[in-house]
Design an enzyme around this catalytic site. Sequence first.
Site, short mmCIF file in Angstrom:
data_model
loop_
_atom_site.label_atom_id
_atom_site.label_comp_id
_atom_site.label_asym_id
_atom_site.label_seq_id
_atom_site.Cartn_x
_atom_site.Cartn_y
_atom_site.Cartn_z
N LEU A 169 9.21 98.68 -27.51
CA LEU A 169 10.02 98.15 -28.49
C LEU A 169 10.97 97.10 -27.31
O LEU A 169 11.37 96.99 -26.07
CB LEU A 169 11.07 99.07 -28.98
N CYS A 170 11.42 95.77 -27.47
CA CYS A 170 12.49 95.16 -27.38
C CYS A 170 13.71 95.18 -28.05
O CYS A 170 14.02 94.50 -29.22
CB CYS A 170 11.77 93.59 -26.59
#
Length: 237
Positions: A86-87
């Site tokens: 996840l960013c």
Amino acid sequence: MAAGAKQRLMSELKDLEKEKWVKIELDDGNLFRWIIGLMVINSESAFDGGYFKAEMSFTDKYPFSPPTFKFTRPIYHPNIYPDGNLCISILHPPGEDEQSGELASERWSPLQGVETVLRSILLLLDDPEISSPANVDAGVMYRDDRAQYNEKAKESVKVSHQDIPGGFTMPKTLDEAPPAKVADDDAFWVESDTEDNFGASASSDGEDAEMDDEDGEEQESEEDQEEEDEEEDEVEE
């Protein structure tokens, strides 16, 4: 340092176990590795009904260092890499980053916690950052063809149901159940009315009796006065 991290994690785990929108298990009893079921319970969300399984890891420097987070199944989303990573700014190390333009207030700090991270991820699912997407195709689709993007989201939700633990029922709402109805409700009102009537009767009877006594005493006084006046008249005659 490790003792402080354990104490903090145990406290956060205890609080999150009370929540309906997340299910947490420890990986082989390891307090530093959490298996998370992140649930989307929002009828307005494209991911409504999703049970998104993820892994969250911590170091013995927690909460001074951020945890890591990774979905175990791919989700078609602008800010989720194909491998499930996840960013999101809140998982980036503390301090400002001139290269990315992220402010310190957007990144991790010891004041943050697991619940803050999970709630931020839920918000990100419905409000992606598409200016620098981790999945470019998803970012373009979200921008240009929202209907098709929403269909992709529904597909991710359907696949996520494979990770719902056996015997676990997904909540339909985050609202608490209404309080149970009071037993013998009708009898309660009858009893209350009866008590009120009795109370009113006793009070009014007492007041009426006092008023009758006062009237009687005044009447007797007037009769006595009249008799005395008659006697005085007879004497004068």
